[in-house]
Design an enzyme around this catalytic site. Structure first.
Site, PDB file in Angstrom:
ATOM      1  N   ASP A 100       0.637  -1.547  -0.382  1.00  0.00           N
ATOM      2  CA  ASP A 100       0.198   0.067  -0.454  1.00  0.00           C
ATOM      3  C   ASP A 100       0.336   1.485  -0.261  1.00  0.00           C
ATOM      4  OD1 ASP A 100      -2.509   1.715   0.371  1.00  0.00           O
ATOM      5  OD2 ASP A 100      -3.032   0.258   1.668  1.00  0.00           O
ATOM      6  N   ASP A 106      -3.253   4.754  -2.921  1.00  0.00           N
ATOM      7  CA  ASP A 106      -3.886   5.505  -1.599  1.00  0.00           C
ATOM      8  C   ASP A 106      -5.173   6.664  -2.218  1.00  0.00           C
ATOM      9  OD1 ASP A 106      -5.094   5.001   1.347  1.00  0.00           O
ATOM     10  OD2 ASP A 106      -4.065   6.777   1.250  1.00  0.00           O
ATOM     11  N   GLU A 132      -6.731   3.782  -5.902  1.00  0.00           N
ATOM     12  CA  GLU A 132      -8.000   4.091  -5.122  1.00  0.00           C
ATOM     13  C   GLU A 132      -8.173   5.440  -5.238  1.00  0.00           C
ATOM     14  OE1 GLU A 132     -10.216   4.162  -0.347  1.00  0.00           O
ATOM     15  OE2 GLU A 132      -7.653   5.261  -0.854  1.00  0.00           O
ATOM     16  N   HIS A 152     -11.337  -2.550   4.266  1.00  0.00           N
ATOM     17  CA  HIS A 152     -11.075  -2.247   5.803  1.00  0.00           C
ATOM     18  C   HIS A 152     -11.510  -0.902   5.795  1.00  0.00           C
ATOM     19  CE1 HIS A 152      -8.115  -0.083   3.418  1.00  0.00           C
ATOM     20  NE2 HIS A 152      -8.292   0.892   4.456  1.00  0.00           N
ATOM     21  N   ASP A 153     -11.683  -0.081   5.611  1.00  0.00           N
ATOM     22  CA  ASP A 153     -12.950   1.109   6.111  1.00  0.00           C
ATOM     23  C   ASP A 153     -14.340   0.837   5.437  1.00  0.00           C
ATOM     24  OD1 ASP A 153     -10.570   2.997   5.127  1.00  0.00           O
ATOM     25  OD2 ASP A 153     -10.318   2.534   3.443  1.00  0.00           O
TER      26      ASP A 153
HETATM   27  C1  NOJ Z   1      -8.221   5.457   2.454  1.00  0.00           C
HETATM   28  C2  NOJ Z   1      -7.627   4.632   3.407  1.00  0.00           C
HETATM   29  O1  NOJ Z   1      -8.151   3.518   3.028  1.00  0.00           O
HETATM   30  C3  NOJ Z   1      -7.925   4.484   4.020  1.00  0.00           C
HETATM   31  O2  NOJ Z   1      -8.126   3.668   5.100  1.00  0.00           O
HETATM   32  C4  NOJ Z   1      -7.228   6.305   4.879  1.00  0.00           C
HETATM   33  O3  NOJ Z   1      -8.002   7.036   5.955  1.00  0.00           O
HETATM   34  C5  NOJ Z   1      -7.571   7.378   3.918  1.00  0.00           C
HETATM   35  N1  NOJ Z   1      -7.716   6.654   2.170  1.00  0.00           N
HETATM   36  C6  NOJ Z   1      -6.479   8.252   3.714  1.00  0.00           C
HETATM   37  O4  NOJ Z   1      -4.995   7.396   3.769  1.00  0.00           O
END
Ligand code: NOJ
Length: 561
Positions: A95, A196, A251, A325-326
């Site tokens: 990542d 990210d 992402e 994870h989000d």
């Molecule tokens: C996306 C990530 O998946 C998340 O967990 C993070 O808080 C934000 N980007 C900021 O890096």
């Protein structure tokens, strides 16, 4: 192996396997579980960040891009992981958090100490003449996107937490430094990167206020700007683009299909695929995540359909997923985990895995882990959750309503420790876990799953079928019954010389009642082979006009003619 055959498994290291009893998962813990992952059949693991970090956003606030945070292990543990994974035919994806650094990163610290060269690594601006903040932008974690820059009168931009300072990609030294990070990890044997929030790196050199029409208007000021594509191509050409087998995924926050195509069409030399999130915003009330709202199934189908069709036509490539994870656990969100845990988990999995794109499995999904439903805010650790608890309080919502929103929406829903067994600590740790384990671990755990023909077994079959069937890898996509409130239906089609007109009809029942499904005309009274299903229809079909679906039943029929 071609990208279309691969399945990627996401590990959130902090919550996967603790090997030293400190309650936090670590790299040696991952090594211990490689046999399990090989058994599942996945090809690559994406590891969420394990770099040195103050951990305000669980490692997405990186203070050193080329080292390991001691709580996760050492560089030699990482090297060992790469070697052992390879022995298990598993590759590693890392990542890369390049939109921002932690404010504890050496670059930011030098900037704070007055070093002009490093001040140009970030967006540091004076207040407006009227004394207001440099822009009226909001942080995605709540509150203004600006924070005071040390003892000066200046402010720095942070689209996320105030300890995550946005990097100024306009500065060539920033881009060069990030390229070096990528090369560092490539030299360690890494074969993939997840970038990210990559599409928000292209803020304009001169930042302007949003007109505050709505939040989308504000996002448009810094999302998918034309320069983003240029910078991704530069990163590609200077690093991973030299290796055709390399896998990359961006992402992309609030992106569009057109942008998705331009990021992933192979002729553009940018990325292998992207994550987009529109299909996971269907339980937001008027676009507001922190609300309680039932999910809109028709909209969910329509968004997936639009992306499947659009990306196919534009030669783009989707990352396929419902969990990470989000996100709250998809089975808690879109199904019934109390009454139909197996059917819910396998139906959702089949829906995702037979689409066109590369499927991602998030740890625990393959054993049916659920949201933990913590009742007290003290049980949550996530920075976004804690911020919104305060924001919702300030808006005047009562404790009960706030907690029910958090139970449904918090990112900690998917971050609870992996449930390996029914022992104390769930086989995750011998110590005190950093985040409480969901209290259903005695019933839902990997040990139990491995001993039955359950969810894990179903995922094994989904992965195997992808590898065996070119129609799943390469077939075109067409959505059917888009307005039907209970069924999600799509057809994959492959026309090749040796297998003319193969069609795979995938039917997913989103509902708790038994329900009659009328076969689309073109498939009525035809012979088909059932490729996979989670209920009686898998075995029973033999050419008919209608089918009786059970709760959350799914089936996929292969027609050849
Ligand atoms: C996306 C990530 O998946 C998340 O967990 C993070 O808080 C934000 N980007 C900021 O890096």
């Amino acid at each position: 192996m071609d990208l279309s055959q691969k399945v990627i498994y996401q590990i959130y290291p902090r919550s996967f396997q603790d090997s030293n009893g400190d309650g936090i998962g670590d790299l040696r813990g991952i090594i211990q579980r490689l046999d399990y992952l090989q058994k599942l059949g996945i090809d690559m693991i994406w590891l969420s960040p394990f770099y040195p970090s103050p951990q305000n956003d669980n490692g997405y606030d990186v203070s050193n891009y080329t080292a390991i945070d001691p709580q996760f292990g050492t560089m030699s543990d990482f090297e060992e992981l790469v070697i052992q994974a390879k022995k298990h035919e598993i590759e590693i994806m890392l990542d890369m958090v390049f939109n921002h650094t932690s404010t504890e990163h050496e670059w930011f610290q030098k900037a704070l100490a007055g070093d002009k060269e490093y001040q140009d690594f970030y967006y540091i601006r004076p207040l407006k003449e009227d004394g207001s903040l440099p822009t009226n932008w909001q942080s995605k974690f709540g509150g203004p996107a600006w924070e005071k820059f040390g003892e000066t009168d200046l402010y720095y931009l942070h689209l996320y937490d105030k300890t995550q300072a946005d990097l100024n990609w306009h500065n060539p030294k920033v881009r060069k430094s990030l390229q070096e990070v990528v090369k560092f990890w490539m030299n360690k044997g890494v074969k993939g990167f997840r970038f990210d929030v990559l599409n928000v790196i292209g803020k304009a050199p001169i930042l302007v206020d949003s007109q505050q029409v709505d939040i989308n208007q504000e996002k448009a000021l810094y999302t998918d700007t034309p320069i983003v594509g240029q910078w991704i191509e530069e990163l590609n050409q200077t690093t991973f683009g030299q290796d055709a087998s390399f896998v990359t995924v961006g992402e992309m926050s609030s992106t569009t299909i057109d942008a998705g195509i331009s990021y992933t069409n192979p002729t553009e030399n940018k990325l292998s695929m992207i994550f987009s999130f529109h299909h996971l915003k269907v339980d937001y009330e008027k676009g507001e995540k922190w609300s309680n709202s039932a999910f809109d199934f028709i909209q969910f189908k329509k968004i997936i359909d639009d992306w499947q069709v659009g990306m196919f036509q534009g030669h783009g490539w989707n990352a396929l997923f419902l969990n990470n994870h989000d996100q709250p656990r998809a089975n808690s969100r879109f199904g019934d985990t109390d009454n139909y845990p197996f059917e819910t988990a396998t139906m959702l999995a089949q829906m995702i895995h037979f689409l066109r794109g590369t499927p991602y499995i998030y740890q625990g999904e393959e054993i049916g882990m659920t949201n933990p439903n913590f009742s007290n805010i003290e049980q949550y650790q996530d920075v976004e959750t804690k911020n919104y608890y305060r924001i919702l309080k300030d808006k005047g919502l009562g404790e009960e309503e706030i907690m029910s929103i958090i139970q449904a929406k918090s990112r900690d829903n998917s971050r609870t420790p992996m449930q390996w067994s029914d022992q104390i600590g769930a086989g995750f740790t011998k110590g005190e876990p950093w985040l409480a384990i969901a209290n259903n671990f005695q019933n839902i755990n990997a040990k139990k799953e491995l001993n039955q023909e359950g969810i894990f077994h179903y995922y094994q079959q989904l992965i195997r079928l992808r590898k065996e069937n070119p129609i799943i890898q390469k077939g075109s996509y067409r959505g059917l019954y888009l307005d039907d409130p209970h069924f999600m239906v799509y057809v994959r089609k492959l026309e090749s010389e040796n297998q003319p007109n193969q069609e795979l009809l995938v039917i997913c029942h989103f509902g708790e009642q038994e329900r009659l499904f009328t076969m689309p005309k073109a498939y009525q009274n035809r012979k088909a082979k059932s490729l996979l299903g989670n209920g009686p229809l898998h075995k029973r079909y033999n050419g008919t006009t209608s089918l009786e679906f059970g709760p959350y039943e799914t089936v996929a029929y292969l027609f050849k003619e």
